[in-house]
Motif scaffolding. Structure first.
Motif, PDB file in Angstrom:
ATOM      1  N   VAL A   3       0.801  -1.232   0.000  1.00  0.00           N
ATOM      2  CA  VAL A   3       0.000   0.000   0.000  1.00  0.00           C
ATOM      3  C   VAL A   3       0.830   1.277   0.000  1.00  0.00           C
ATOM      4  N   GLY A   4       2.149   1.172   0.207  1.00  0.00           N
ATOM      5  CA  GLY A   4       2.977   2.363   0.383  1.00  0.00           C
ATOM      6  C   GLY A   4       3.482   2.962  -0.912  1.00  0.00           C
ATOM      7  N   ASP A   5       4.122   4.119  -0.786  1.00  0.00           N
ATOM      8  CA  ASP A   5       4.682   4.861  -1.916  1.00  0.00           C
ATOM      9  C   ASP A   5       6.168   4.519  -2.038  1.00  0.00           C
ATOM     10  N   PRO A   6       6.561   3.717  -3.032  1.00  0.00           N
ATOM     11  CA  PRO A   6       7.973   3.317  -3.129  1.00  0.00           C
ATOM     12  C   PRO A   6       8.913   4.476  -3.405  1.00  0.00           C
ATOM     13  N   ALA A   7       8.464   5.460  -4.191  1.00  0.00           N
ATOM     14  CA  ALA A   7       9.335   6.598  -4.504  1.00  0.00           C
ATOM     15  C   ALA A   7       9.668   7.389  -3.249  1.00  0.00           C
ATOM     16  N   LEU A   8       8.679   7.579  -2.391  1.00  0.00           N
ATOM     17  CA  LEU A   8       8.907   8.310  -1.146  1.00  0.00           C
ATOM     18  C   LEU A   8       9.873   7.559  -0.245  1.00  0.00           C
ATOM     19  N   PHE A   9       9.717   6.246  -0.147  1.00  0.00           N
ATOM     20  CA  PHE A   9      10.608   5.456   0.705  1.00  0.00           C
ATOM     21  C   PHE A   9      12.034   5.458   0.146  1.00  0.00           C
ATOM     22  N   GLN A  10      12.157   5.374  -1.172  1.00  0.00           N
ATOM     23  CA  GLN A  10      13.471   5.412  -1.790  1.00  0.00           C
ATOM     24  C   GLN A  10      14.177   6.723  -1.477  1.00  0.00           C
ATOM     25  N   ARG A  11      13.454   7.836  -1.567  1.00  0.00           N
ATOM     26  CA  ARG A  11      14.059   9.135  -1.256  1.00  0.00           C
ATOM     27  C   ARG A  11      14.474   9.207   0.197  1.00  0.00           C
ATOM     28  N   THR A  12      13.648   8.654   1.077  1.00  0.00           N
ATOM     29  CA  THR A  12      13.967   8.651   2.504  1.00  0.00           C
ATOM     30  C   THR A  12      15.283   7.924   2.764  1.00  0.00           C
ATOM     31  N   LEU A  13      15.443   6.758   2.160  1.00  0.00           N
ATOM     32  CA  LEU A  13      16.673   5.988   2.354  1.00  0.00           C
ATOM     33  C   LEU A  13      17.882   6.723   1.789  1.00  0.00           C
ATOM     34  N   ALA A  14      17.733   7.234   0.579  1.00  0.00           N
ATOM     35  CA  ALA A  14      18.851   7.928  -0.062  1.00  0.00           C
ATOM     36  C   ALA A  14      19.295   9.136   0.749  1.00  0.00           C
ATOM     37  N   GLU A  15      18.329   9.882   1.269  1.00  0.00           N
ATOM     38  CA  GLU A  15      18.663  11.068   2.060  1.00  0.00           C
ATOM     39  C   GLU A  15      19.272  10.691   3.405  1.00  0.00           C
ATOM     40  N   GLN A  16      18.730   9.663   4.043  1.00  0.00           N
ATOM     41  CA  GLN A  16      19.218   9.276   5.369  1.00  0.00           C
ATOM     42  C   GLN A  16      20.656   8.758   5.309  1.00  0.00           C
ATOM     43  N   PHE A  17      20.948   7.929   4.314  1.00  0.00           N
ATOM     44  CA  PHE A  17      22.252   7.277   4.281  1.00  0.00           C
ATOM     45  C   PHE A  17      23.266   7.987   3.393  1.00  0.00           C
ATOM     46  N   GLN A  18      22.876   9.117   2.821  1.00  0.00           N
ATOM     47  CA  GLN A  18      23.811   9.885   2.011  1.00  0.00           C
ATOM     48  C   GLN A  18      25.016  10.296   2.857  1.00  0.00           C
ATOM     49  N   GLY A  19      26.186   9.967   2.389  1.00  0.00           N
ATOM     50  CA  GLY A  19      27.396  10.349   3.104  1.00  0.00           C
ATOM     51  C   GLY A  19      27.842   9.371   4.169  1.00  0.00           C
ATOM     52  N   ILE A  20      27.059   8.324   4.452  1.00  0.00           N
ATOM     53  CA  ILE A  20      27.471   7.312   5.431  1.00  0.00           C
ATOM     54  C   ILE A  20      28.104   6.173   4.646  1.00  0.00           C
ATOM     55  N   ALA A  21      29.395   6.283   4.413  1.00  0.00           N
ATOM     56  CA  ALA A  21      30.087   5.398   3.474  1.00  0.00           C
ATOM     57  C   ALA A  21      29.975   3.927   3.861  1.00  0.00           C
ATOM     58  N   GLU A  22      30.103   3.638   5.168  1.00  0.00           N
ATOM     59  CA  GLU A  22      30.095   2.238   5.584  1.00  0.00           C
ATOM     60  C   GLU A  22      28.744   1.573   5.342  1.00  0.00           C
ATOM     61  N   VAL A  23      27.686   2.361   5.321  1.00  0.00           N
ATOM     62  CA  VAL A  23      26.355   1.812   5.042  1.00  0.00           C
ATOM     63  C   VAL A  23      26.159   1.631   3.547  1.00  0.00           C
ATOM     64  N   LEU A  24      26.488   2.643   2.770  1.00  0.00           N
ATOM     65  CA  LEU A  24      26.303   2.573   1.329  1.00  0.00           C
ATOM     66  C   LEU A  24      27.206   1.533   0.690  1.00  0.00           C
ATOM     67  N   ALA A  25      28.288   1.157   1.380  1.00  0.00           N
ATOM     68  CA  ALA A  25      29.235   0.192   0.816  1.00  0.00           C
ATOM     69  C   ALA A  25      28.901  -1.255   1.159  1.00  0.00           C
ATOM     70  N   VAL A  26      27.890  -1.501   1.987  1.00  0.00           N
ATOM     71  CA  VAL A  26      27.593  -2.882   2.367  1.00  0.00           C
ATOM     72  C   VAL A  26      27.208  -3.688   1.136  1.00  0.00           C
ATOM     73  N   LYS A  27      27.569  -4.958   1.175  1.00  0.00           N
ATOM     74  CA  LYS A  27      27.302  -5.847   0.044  1.00  0.00           C
ATOM     75  C   LYS A  27      26.211  -6.872   0.343  1.00  0.00           C
ATOM     76  N   GLN A  28      25.652  -6.794   1.551  1.00  0.00           N
ATOM     77  CA  GLN A  28      24.638  -7.766   1.928  1.00  0.00           C
ATOM     78  C   GLN A  28      23.575  -7.092   2.784  1.00  0.00           C
ATOM     79  N   LEU A  29      22.314  -7.269   2.400  1.00  0.00           N
ATOM     80  CA  LEU A  29      21.185  -6.726   3.159  1.00  0.00           C
ATOM     81  C   LEU A  29      20.251  -7.867   3.545  1.00  0.00           C
ATOM     82  N   HIS A  30      19.904  -7.904   4.833  1.00  0.00           N
ATOM     83  CA  HIS A  30      18.896  -8.840   5.332  1.00  0.00           C
ATOM     84  C   HIS A  30      17.696  -7.992   5.760  1.00  0.00           C
ATOM     85  N   VAL A  31      16.620  -8.068   5.009  1.00  0.00           N
ATOM     86  CA  VAL A  31      15.482  -7.174   5.222  1.00  0.00           C
ATOM     87  C   VAL A  31      14.224  -7.992   5.499  1.00  0.00           C
TER      88      VAL A  31
END
Length: 284
Positions: free
Chosen positions: A38-66
């Protein structure tokens, strides 16, 4: 073990934590949630991109368990994966249901029953590897008994019918409530289930109030009835719950389940710490 990001994503909020290469937990983040049903994927994508922008160790991870709400079907898991892939294009992304996440957090590798009570509701028996979910998930309009959205609807209806005690009215609706606001939030809003669940959250500190107990207990009794229709006594003997509603109204939930011969043995407001423990194990 390579660095990994572990996330529990609900319809209203999400919780994220980093595991370093040695499996030790690092930073943690609380963000808005997203339900691919039911959610808005574009809004969630922007939220993630803005939150983790500049946090190199997060953006560099190669494995996500969601583990996500609304991710019980392949199509919805693909929707969640697509949003995450836009932020982590080269990572190995494993998306599972929030219910499997709760079961792993609550029971690890042992069999047991897992119940989620947050914005929505979900439940199933866990054999130590997989979930068994014979009870249909009908969502906040037709089902989700005992959830925040369910309790919120009951509270809202009482308020609109002028049947909510002034003490509760003051806490849940400090500025009053009008049909215009209800129409805007419930019938035209982007996330009516989250708005309704917030009403249940506001009332939680008043769980001792006689009318609050009556309203919430009625929702939990309906939940208990549903569980006994779809699961055996043996499956329900070790019942553990996760979610803000389970934690906020634990005593009333215990009473409603006990009336149906079920024992609530553990409650976790969030499954994230249990999931970090689960994924710290070698090879996960």
């Amino acid at each position: 073990m390579s660095a990994a990001l572990v996330a529990d994503i609900g319809g209203t909020s999400s919780r994220w934590a980093l595991l370093d290469g040695d499996g030790e937990p690092g930073g943690g983040w609380a963000l808005p949630g997203f339900n691919p049903a039911v959610g808005d994927p574009a809004l969630f994508q922007r939220t993630l991109a803005e939150q983790f922008q500049g946090i190199a160790e997060v953006l560099a991870v190669k494995q996500l368990h969601v583990y996500g709400a609304g991710c019980g079907s392949p199509v919805r898991r693909q929707r969640m994966t697509a949003v995450l892939r836009s932020v982590w294009p080269s990572a190995v992304i494993d998306v599972q249901s929030d219910l499997l996440g709760a079961a792993r957090a609550l029971h690890d590798d042992s069999p047991g029953f897992a119940l989620i009570l947050g914005t929505g509701m979900n439940a199933g028996w866990y054999d130590g590897l997989q979930m068994h979910t014979p009870m249909p998930s009908l969502g906040y309009i037709l089902g989700d008994e005992g959830s925040g959205a369910n309790i919120g609807k009951v509270v809202l209806r009482s308020a609109l019918l002028d049947q909510l005690h002034p003490d509760l009215m003051h806490v849940v609706f400090p500025n009053g409530i009008t049909m215009d606001e209800v129409a805007e939030q419930v019938y035209r809003g982007k996330s009516p289930q989250a708005w309704l669940a917030a009403l249940a959250g506001r009332m939680a500190p008043m769980a001792h109030h006689a009318q609050a107990r009556e309203l919430v207990s009625g929702c939990f009794e309906a939940l208990a009835t549903m569980l006994t229709r779809y699961f055996s006594r043996n499956e329900l003997k070790d019942l553990k719950a996760s979610g803000s509603i389970a934690a906020g109204y634990r005593s009333l939930l215990e009473q409603a389940l006990a009336a149906r011969s079920m024992k609530l043995s553990d409650v976790q407001a969030s499954p994230l710490s249990g999931l970090l423990h689960y994924h710290r194990k070698a090879g996960r």
